[in-house]
Design an enzyme around this catalytic site. Structure first.
Site, PDB file in Angstrom:
ATOM      1  N   GLY A  66       0.799  -1.220   0.000  1.00 61.92           N
ATOM      2  CA  GLY A  66       0.000   0.000   0.000  1.00 61.92           C
ATOM      3  C   GLY A  66       0.829   1.266   0.000  1.00 61.92           C
ATOM      4  N   LYS A  81      -0.020   2.353  -4.412  1.00 55.53           N
ATOM      5  CA  LYS A  81      -0.480   3.697  -4.743  1.00 55.53           C
ATOM      6  C   LYS A  81      -0.126   4.076  -6.167  1.00 55.53           C
ATOM      7  CE  LYS A  81      -2.242   5.887  -0.998  1.00 55.53           C
ATOM      8  NZ  LYS A  81      -2.706   4.712  -0.283  1.00 55.53           N
ATOM      9  N   ASP A 137      -8.009   7.286   1.542  1.00 56.11           N
ATOM     10  CA  ASP A 137      -6.917   7.956   2.256  1.00 56.11           C
ATOM     11  C   ASP A 137      -6.200   8.936   1.319  1.00 56.11           C
ATOM     12  OD1 ASP A 137      -6.082   5.668   0.778  1.00 56.11           O
ATOM     13  OD2 ASP A 137      -4.129   5.731   1.745  1.00 56.11           O
ATOM     14  N   ASP A 138      -5.583   9.931   1.914  1.00 59.69           N
ATOM     15  CA  ASP A 138      -4.714  10.875   1.199  1.00 59.69           C
ATOM     16  C   ASP A 138      -5.401  11.558   0.022  1.00 59.69           C
ATOM     17  OD1 ASP A 138      -3.007   9.897   3.040  1.00 59.69           O
ATOM     18  OD2 ASP A 138      -1.501   9.145   1.658  1.00 59.69           O
ATOM     19  N   TYR A 179      -7.782   8.599   8.794  1.00 58.25           N
ATOM     20  CA  TYR A 179      -7.521   7.180   9.082  1.00 58.25           C
ATOM     21  C   TYR A 179      -6.574   6.984  10.265  1.00 58.25           C
ATOM     22  CZ  TYR A 179      -3.680   8.381   5.917  1.00 58.25           C
ATOM     23  OH  TYR A 179      -2.611   9.006   5.309  1.00 58.25           O
ATOM     24  N   TRP A 217      -4.179  -0.970   9.609  1.00 55.86           N
ATOM     25  CA  TRP A 217      -3.251  -0.836   8.464  1.00 55.86           C
ATOM     26  C   TRP A 217      -1.987  -0.301   9.123  1.00 55.86           C
ATOM     27  CZ3 TRP A 217      -4.267   0.687   2.835  1.00 55.86           C
ATOM     28  CH2 TRP A 217      -3.141   1.238   2.236  1.00 55.86           C
ATOM     29  N   ASP A 218      -0.978  -1.138   9.228  1.00 54.80           N
ATOM     30  CA  ASP A 218       0.156  -0.783  10.077  1.00 54.80           C
ATOM     31  C   ASP A 218       1.349  -0.289   9.256  1.00 54.80           C
ATOM     32  OD1 ASP A 218       1.950  -0.480  12.114  1.00 54.80           O
ATOM     33  OD2 ASP A 218       1.321  -2.293  13.164  1.00 54.80           O
ATOM     34  N   ASP A 267       8.232   4.722   2.556  1.00 53.91           N
ATOM     35  CA  ASP A 267       8.053   5.545   1.355  1.00 53.91           C
ATOM     36  C   ASP A 267       8.130   7.035   1.662  1.00 53.91           C
ATOM     37  OD1 ASP A 267       5.661   5.550   2.764  1.00 53.91           O
ATOM     38  OD2 ASP A 267       4.384   5.028   1.050  1.00 53.91           O
ATOM     39  N   ASN A 295       1.990  -2.613   6.088  1.00 52.42           N
ATOM     40  CA  ASN A 295       2.393  -1.927   4.852  1.00 52.42           C
ATOM     41  C   ASN A 295       3.901  -1.687   5.012  1.00 52.42           C
ATOM     42  OD1 ASN A 295       2.298  -0.377   2.459  1.00 52.42           O
ATOM     43  ND2 ASN A 295       2.022   1.507   3.638  1.00 52.42           N
TER      44      ASN A 295
HETATM   45  C1  GDL Z   1      -0.102   6.825   4.278  1.00 51.29           C
HETATM   46  C2  GDL Z   1      -0.719   6.066   3.149  1.00 51.29           C
HETATM   47  C3  GDL Z   1       0.155   4.916   2.689  1.00 51.29           C
HETATM   48  C4  GDL Z   1       1.637   5.219   2.869  1.00 51.29           C
HETATM   49  C5  GDL Z   1       1.850   5.470   4.333  1.00 51.29           C
HETATM   50  C6  GDL Z   1       3.294   5.714   4.746  1.00 51.29           C
HETATM   51  C7  GDL Z   1      -2.316   4.913   4.648  1.00 51.29           C
HETATM   52  C8  GDL Z   1      -3.721   4.475   4.893  1.00 51.29           C
HETATM   53  N1  GDL Z   1      -2.060   5.601   3.510  1.00 51.29           N
HETATM   54  O1  GDL Z   1      -0.686   7.726   4.753  1.00 51.29           O
HETATM   55  O2  GDL Z   1      -0.150   4.651   1.352  1.00 51.29           O
HETATM   56  O3  GDL Z   1       2.414   4.152   2.434  1.00 51.29           O
HETATM   57  O4  GDL Z   1       1.118   6.596   4.714  1.00 51.29           O
HETATM   58  O5  GDL Z   1       3.850   6.810   4.081  1.00 51.29           O
HETATM   59  O6  GDL Z   1      -1.474   4.672   5.465  1.00 51.29           O
END
Ligand code: GDL
Length: 450
Positions: A13, A44, A120-121, A168, A226-227, A233, A261
């Site tokens: 993600g 993404k 999100d975002d 979120y 969602w961890d 990134d 994630n």
């Molecule tokens: C986020 C983004 C995710 C990204 C992460 C870390 C969620 C729900 N969305 O906000 O795509 O990888 O931060 O940068 O976490």
């Protein structure tokens, strides 16, 4: 997939280059072997997942998706396909719903049954961090999700749908109890739908049952975590090889599941995922023990070639140092932290710490040298620039400590021949970073002019 099943696994993600079909296949096999049950597909930067969500996949892409869906089915791992339509302001309109039908139908033809819709975002974060989203933001999202759920149920009554809200995490929602957005979800989103949450923050140092309990009340269901603990990134100078940490095992019963994630670099995720699996499956999770066990199993992939061509695994102490140096967002591993403290004491003039600081630096130089002889070049390049950066800093500090030891004249300054202005710590981003310094409490202040 029953709705009461605790979901555990990985969400692809993150922002940046998506994993390859071969990497995804390896991931799913690993998840199966570790007793984890879910792979959520949400890269993404897969154009057709987010920026161009209405577009259908072309033949090659469709074949890759069909293959991973079938690998998941064979492995007993649930494949969940995520759509992120929220950047498209017209998603709630009739043609948005029609596009959803076309897209879901393509995915279902490829074998997908379980879906997620991610919002999100999609709103730029204000300085306060609280998005101020309301029921007006939530209502069209809920309608979209319900439309998808109806399509899914027609194909498979046991299909599961996940939903990522616009706020979120705790910071974005503000007070969850009074959030009009979250209350709307609680009251109107079908109870069969799982709602995702990243904890108090986007990247949460800790997530506890107490953190999620007010949210559970408002949402009328336990959240699905969602961890982002291992996500890197947001800062590609970081990479995380530490253990799953900061979440008591009691969090399992307080949530509908946890999906990691992780690092963008596929190869870097072995320890995060292995230790996470220990957290999911063991009664008593001891992070140091889980980390040591996972390291020991992985070390055999880190074979260095000697000049005669023989390959031997990286020595355990060097491998542990590597993993401790590239550990977690909020903490360094024990060996790296001890070394950092020695250096901090040494530069402050503590003579007893100098030799320990030097030893640590030498170990790092040895580690770097051995890594360059790794048989598995993919592993080398996963950590290369991170270890390079550390080796540079260690070299600079060693030079500084040697210079101090030589008792220089009080008015002289220290220079390092290999660390030149602009090629060392240079670049526009570094220049910009220097304009505002960040204090440990998170506040920013203009840097004093030189
Ligand atoms: C986020 C983004 C995710 C990204 C992460 C870390 C969620 C729900 N969305 O906000 O795509 O990888 O931060 O940068 O976490």
């Amino acid at each position: 997939m029953s709705n009461t099943r605790f979901l555990s696994g990985v969400v692809e993600g993150f922002y940046g280059r998506p994993w390859t079909p071969a990497q995804r296949r390896r991931l799913v096999i690993r998840l199966r072997d570790l007793g984890l049950n879910t792979y959520l597909y949400a890269p993404k930067d897969d154009l057709r997942h987010r920026a161009r969500w209405r577009d259908l996949y072309d033949e090659t892409e469709a074949a890759d998706l069909r293959a991973i869906i079938s690998t998941c089915a064979d492995a007993g791992v649930s494949f969940i396909y995520a759509l992120a339509p929220g950047l498209d302001v017209a998603f709630p309109a009739a043609d948005g719903h029609a596009a959803l039908e076309r897209k879901a139908s393509q995915l279902m033809t490829l074998g997908a049954r379980h879906f997620a819709v991610l919002f999100d975002d999609i709103i730029p974060s204000p300085v306060s961090g609280n998005l101020g989203a309301t029921e007006h933001d939530a209502a069209p999202q809920v309608a979209f999700a319900h439309h998808l759920l109806a399509l899914q149920k027609r194909a498979d009554p046991s299909a599961r749908l996940l939903f990522c809200p616009t706020p979120y995490c705790g910071r974005m929602a503000g007070d969850v109890i009074t959030s009009r957005y979250l209350r709307h979800l609680g009251e109107h989103l079908d109870l069969a739908v799982d709602v995702m949450w990243t904890g108090p923050e986007i990247v949460s140092a800790t997530i506890t049952p107490a953190d999620v309990s007010p949210l559970t009340a408002v949402l009328r269901r336990r959240p699905l975590i969602w961890d982002n603990l291992f996500a890197n990134d947001y800062d590609l100078r970081r990479i995380y090889l530490g253990p799953y940490a900061g979440r008591p095992t009691s969090l399992r019963a307080a949530t509908a599941g946890v999906l990691l994630n992780p690092n963008c670099e596929f190869e870097a995720n072995r320890l995060p995922i292995d230790t996470f699996a220990a957290w999911v499956t063991r009664e008593n999770y001891d992070l140091d023990r889980a980390h040591a066990q996972a390291r020991e199993a992985w070390r055999w992939d880190w074979r260095c070639l000697d000049s005669g061509g023989a390959a031997t695994p990286l020595p355990a102490d060097l491998f542990a140092l590597l993993c401790d140096c590239l550990y977690l967002p909020f903490t360094h591993g024990p060996r790296a932290e001890a070394w950092r403290q020695d250096i901090a004491a040494a530069v402050q003039g503590d003579l007893a710490a100098v030799s320990r600081a030097r030893d640590g630096g030498e170990q790092l130089a040895t580690l770097f040298e051995q890594l360059t002889r790794l048989e598995n070049r993919e592993l080398l390049h996963t950590v290369y620039r991170h270890v390079w950066e550390l080796k540079e800093e260690a070299g600079l500090l060693r030079g500084y400590l040697d210079w101090r030891k030589s008792r220089p004249e009080p008015a002289t300054a220290f220079f390092s021949a290999e660390h030149r202005p602009r090629t060392y710590r240079g670049g526009l981003a570094a220049d910009l970073q220097r304009l505002l310094s960040m204090r440990t409490d998170g506040s920013f202040t203009p840097r004093a002019l030189e």
